[in-house]
Write an enzyme that holds these catalytic residues in place. Structure first.
Site, PDB file in Angstrom:
ATOM      1  N   GLY A  11      -4.472  -0.020 -29.481  1.00 22.95           N
ATOM      2  CA  GLY A  11      -5.371  -0.292 -28.319  1.00 22.95           C
ATOM      3  C   GLY A  11      -6.298   0.883 -27.774  1.00 22.95           C
ATOM      4  O   GLY A  11      -7.275   0.667 -27.605  1.00 22.95           O
ATOM      5  N   LYS A 128       6.346   1.228 -20.863  1.00 25.05           N
ATOM      6  CA  LYS A 128       5.166   0.972 -21.807  1.00 25.05           C
ATOM      7  C   LYS A 128       3.733   1.522 -21.103  1.00 25.05           C
ATOM      8  O   LYS A 128       3.332   0.973 -19.882  1.00 25.05           O
ATOM      9  CB  LYS A 128       5.152  -0.383 -22.243  1.00 25.05           C
ATOM     10  CG  LYS A 128       3.786  -0.764 -22.942  1.00 25.05           C
ATOM     11  CD  LYS A 128       3.878  -0.435 -24.396  1.00 25.05           C
ATOM     12  CE  LYS A 128       2.398  -0.588 -25.089  1.00 25.05           C
ATOM     13  NZ  LYS A 128       2.506   0.268 -26.121  1.00 25.05           N
ATOM     14  N   LYS A 214       2.984  -3.244 -29.422  1.00 20.88           N
ATOM     15  CA  LYS A 214       2.507  -3.971 -30.787  1.00 20.88           C
ATOM     16  C   LYS A 214       3.104  -3.531 -31.963  1.00 20.88           C
ATOM     17  O   LYS A 214       3.128  -4.118 -33.119  1.00 20.88           O
ATOM     18  CB  LYS A 214       1.019  -4.072 -30.606  1.00 20.88           C
ATOM     19  CG  LYS A 214       0.228  -2.622 -30.895  1.00 20.88           C
ATOM     20  CD  LYS A 214      -0.243  -2.439 -32.066  1.00 20.88           C
ATOM     21  CE  LYS A 214      -0.576  -1.113 -32.392  1.00 20.88           C
ATOM     22  NZ  LYS A 214      -0.332   0.281 -31.515  1.00 20.88           N
ATOM     23  N   LYS A 276       6.304   3.777 -33.202  1.00 13.77           N
ATOM     24  CA  LYS A 276       5.626   3.498 -34.618  1.00 13.77           C
ATOM     25  C   LYS A 276       6.617   3.980 -35.631  1.00 13.77           C
ATOM     26  O   LYS A 276       6.740   2.932 -36.398  1.00 13.77           O
ATOM     27  CB  LYS A 276       4.242   4.275 -34.763  1.00 13.77           C
ATOM     28  CG  LYS A 276       3.272   4.084 -33.898  1.00 13.77           C
ATOM     29  CD  LYS A 276       1.956   4.888 -34.030  1.00 13.77           C
ATOM     30  CE  LYS A 276       1.021   4.684 -32.748  1.00 13.77           C
ATOM     31  NZ  LYS A 276       0.827   3.303 -32.287  1.00 13.77           N
TER      32      LYS A 276
HETATM   33  N1  LIG Z   1       4.950  13.619 -34.068  1.00 13.77           N
HETATM   34  C1  LIG Z   1       3.716  13.084 -34.139  1.00 13.77           C
HETATM   35  N2  LIG Z   1       2.918  12.985 -35.123  1.00 13.77           N
HETATM   36  C2  LIG Z   1       1.707  12.515 -34.864  1.00 13.77           C
HETATM   37  N3  LIG Z   1       1.085  12.199 -33.804  1.00 13.77           N
HETATM   38  C3  LIG Z   1       1.812  12.158 -32.698  1.00 13.77           C
HETATM   39  C4  LIG Z   1       3.263  12.799 -32.949  1.00 13.77           C
HETATM   40  N4  LIG Z   1       3.875  12.592 -31.653  1.00 13.77           N
HETATM   41  C5  LIG Z   1       2.875  12.283 -30.611  1.00 13.77           C
HETATM   42  N5  LIG Z   1       1.715  11.850 -31.294  1.00 13.77           N
HETATM   43  C6  LIG Z   1       0.623  11.305 -30.619  1.00 13.77           C
HETATM   44  O1  LIG Z   1       0.590  10.117 -30.990  1.00 13.77           O
HETATM   45  C7  LIG Z   1      -0.653   9.360 -30.973  1.00 13.77           C
HETATM   46  C8  LIG Z   1      -0.456   8.061 -31.289  1.00 13.77           C
HETATM   47  O2  LIG Z   1      -0.060   7.106 -30.460  1.00 13.77           O
HETATM   48  P1  LIG Z   1      -0.637   6.271 -29.491  1.00 13.77           P
HETATM   49  O3  LIG Z   1      -1.972   6.997 -29.108  1.00 13.77           O
HETATM   50  O4  LIG Z   1       0.079   5.664 -28.576  1.00 13.77           O
HETATM   51  O5  LIG Z   1      -0.990   5.276 -30.389  1.00 13.77           O
HETATM   52  P2  LIG Z   1      -1.921   3.383 -30.598  1.00 13.77           P
HETATM   53  O6  LIG Z   1      -2.929   4.043 -31.690  1.00 13.77           O
HETATM   54  O7  LIG Z   1      -1.013   2.535 -30.732  1.00 13.77           O
HETATM   55  O8  LIG Z   1      -2.705   3.541 -29.148  1.00 13.77           O
HETATM   56  C9  LIG Z   1      -1.444  10.208 -31.939  1.00 13.77           C
HETATM   57  O9  LIG Z   1      -2.777  10.068 -31.642  1.00 13.77           O
HETATM   58  C10 LIG Z   1      -0.764  11.594 -31.251  1.00 13.77           C
HETATM   59  O10 LIG Z   1      -1.638  12.191 -30.105  1.00 13.77           O
HETATM   60  N1  LIG Z   2       0.715  -3.638 -26.485  1.00 12.44           N
HETATM   61  C1  LIG Z   2       0.619  -2.326 -27.102  1.00 12.44           C
HETATM   62  O1  LIG Z   2       1.482  -1.747 -27.732  1.00 12.44           O
HETATM   63  O2  LIG Z   2      -0.588  -1.688 -26.697  1.00 12.44           O
HETATM   64  P1  LIG Z   2      -0.986  -0.237 -27.106  1.00 12.44           P
HETATM   65  O3  LIG Z   2      -0.904  -0.328 -28.842  1.00 12.44           O
HETATM   66  O4  LIG Z   2      -2.426  -0.268 -26.769  1.00 12.44           O
HETATM   67  O5  LIG Z   2      -0.056   0.765 -26.461  1.00 12.44           O
END
Ligand SMILES: Nc1ncnc2c1ncn2[C@@H]1O[C@H](COP(=O)(O)OP(=O)(O)O)[C@@H](O)[C@H]1O
Ligand SMILES: NC(=O)OP(=O)(O)O
Length: 313
Positions: A11, A128, A214, A276
């Site tokens: 997102g 979340k 997601k 993830k």
């Molecule tokens: N061990 C890790 N390796 C890589 N990224 C990490 C790690 N721990 C935390 N992160 C953070 O997690 C982020 C990805 O999660 P998030 O921003 O929630 O994803 P999304 O793209 O689903 O919104 C990365 O951009 C990084 O800032």
């Molecule tokens: N629903 C959900 O997982 O959204 P984000 O990836 O934006 O956190």
């Protein structure tokens, strides 16, 4: 060899600092160019996406404009609304590319329900993150206004509101999504993790107050439709150990067993990289397929060879 692939888009990869529809559509247009590469390479593709920033922002807009006869919508409905808006932007962008490049594919967004367990512990432990980031001072002010809201620190990036996020059990519309793939379509499905629903005693489905992750829904959908590969696209090229430290090391090809060890060491931040890795592990363990965690900008490398964090059994 062509594969059946489920791609999960973050997102945060869709949302821009400017939260206007035009800015998000522009960002998605660029994302769609990247996604189309999977189709051009001959793969069957299902696109799923996050909605964390969007679902929280929409709720904020509703809260501000509320009145007795015009209350904010519950989270299942707000989730469905974001499936519609983000799905529309993706569908429009992908269709335009297919038409322009004479690719014989159609795409459509499926309003998707994700079945969760009503007794899931997650309903009592909001986790979340949704909506914008706040400073600590802003959180204190906000909590006075909305005593029921819970906030948590999000991977060192500030505070965000957190809501319940139960694990998906099944994707209701998975058979329809399979049918679309068999007929040469590119489904956009389980957006925002899917609309959270529980099965009631009479077998009907009822929406609940939650936002499903997601990454877990994409993994469940990939399992349900017999996909070969789950690809989680986010802001980083790799998952790392010792992330953010001088000893940071990227993870290339890893097994589920190895990631489990890193998981136990607490290498992945809750609410961001942790789900993830867990979702990738679930998919690989349950199907013997392959999962990849990488960035949107790394997709061209992924198509021509192996790149990103590749998790196998
Ligand atoms: N061990 C890790 N390796 C890589 N990224 C990490 C790690 N721990 C935390 N992160 C953070 O997690 C982020 C990805 O999660 P998030 O921003 O929630 O994803 P999304 O793209 O689903 O919104 C990365 O951009 C990084 O800032
Ligand atoms: N629903 C959900 O997982 O959204 P984000 O990836 O934006 O956190």
């Amino acid at each position: 060899m062509p594969k059946k692939i489920v791609v999960a888009l973050g997102g945060n990869a869709i949302a821009t600092k400017d939260g206007s529809a035009g800015a998000q559509l522009n960002s998605i247009k660029q994302t769609a160019e990247v996604l189309a590469q999977f189709v051009k390479a001959g793969n069957q593709l299902v696109v799923t996406h996050g909605n964390g920033p969007q679902v929280g922002n929409l709720l904020l807009q509703m809260t501000k404009g509320q009145s007795k006869g015009n209350p904010p919508m519950p989270l299942d409905t707000v989730g469905a609304m974001t499936q519609g808006s983000i799905g529309y932007w993706l569908q429009k962008s992908l269709s335009e590319i297919f038409e322009k490049e004479n690719i014989q594919k159609t795409t459509a967004t499926i309003v998707t329900q994700t079945i969760v367990d009503q007794n899931d512990e997650a309903f009592h432990a909001p986790s979340k993150p949704i909506g914008p980031f706040y400073s600590k001072a802003k959180v204190i002010a906000y909590q006075k206004e909305h005593p029921g809201y819970v906030f948590a620190e999000d991977a060192g990036r500030g505070y965000r509101r957190v809501v319940a996020s139960p694990r998906p059990i099944n994707i209701k519309e998975a058979p329809l999504i399979s049918l679309m793939l068999e007929n040469g379509m590119v489904p956009i499905a389980a957006g925002g993790g899917g609309i959270p629903v529980i099965k009631t005693a009479d077998g009907s489905l009822t929406g609940v107050e939650a936002v499903i992750d997601k990454d877990f829904s994409a993994a469940k959908l990939a399992e349900n439709i017999g996909a070969d590969e789950l690809i989680i696209l986010t802001a980083v090229d790799y998952a790392y150990i010792n992330y953010g430290k001088s000893s940071q090391k990227k993870l290339g090809e890893v097994t589920v067993h190895e990631t489990m060890e890193y998981l136990e060491q607490g290498q992945f931040a809750a609410g961001s990289m942790l789900p993830k890795i867990q979702a990738a592990n679930d998919f690989v363990s349950n199907t013997n397929g392959q999962a990849v965690i990488t960035s949107l900008k790394n997709v061209s490398h992924l198509i021509t060879g192996r790149s990103g964090t590749v998790i196998t059994n």
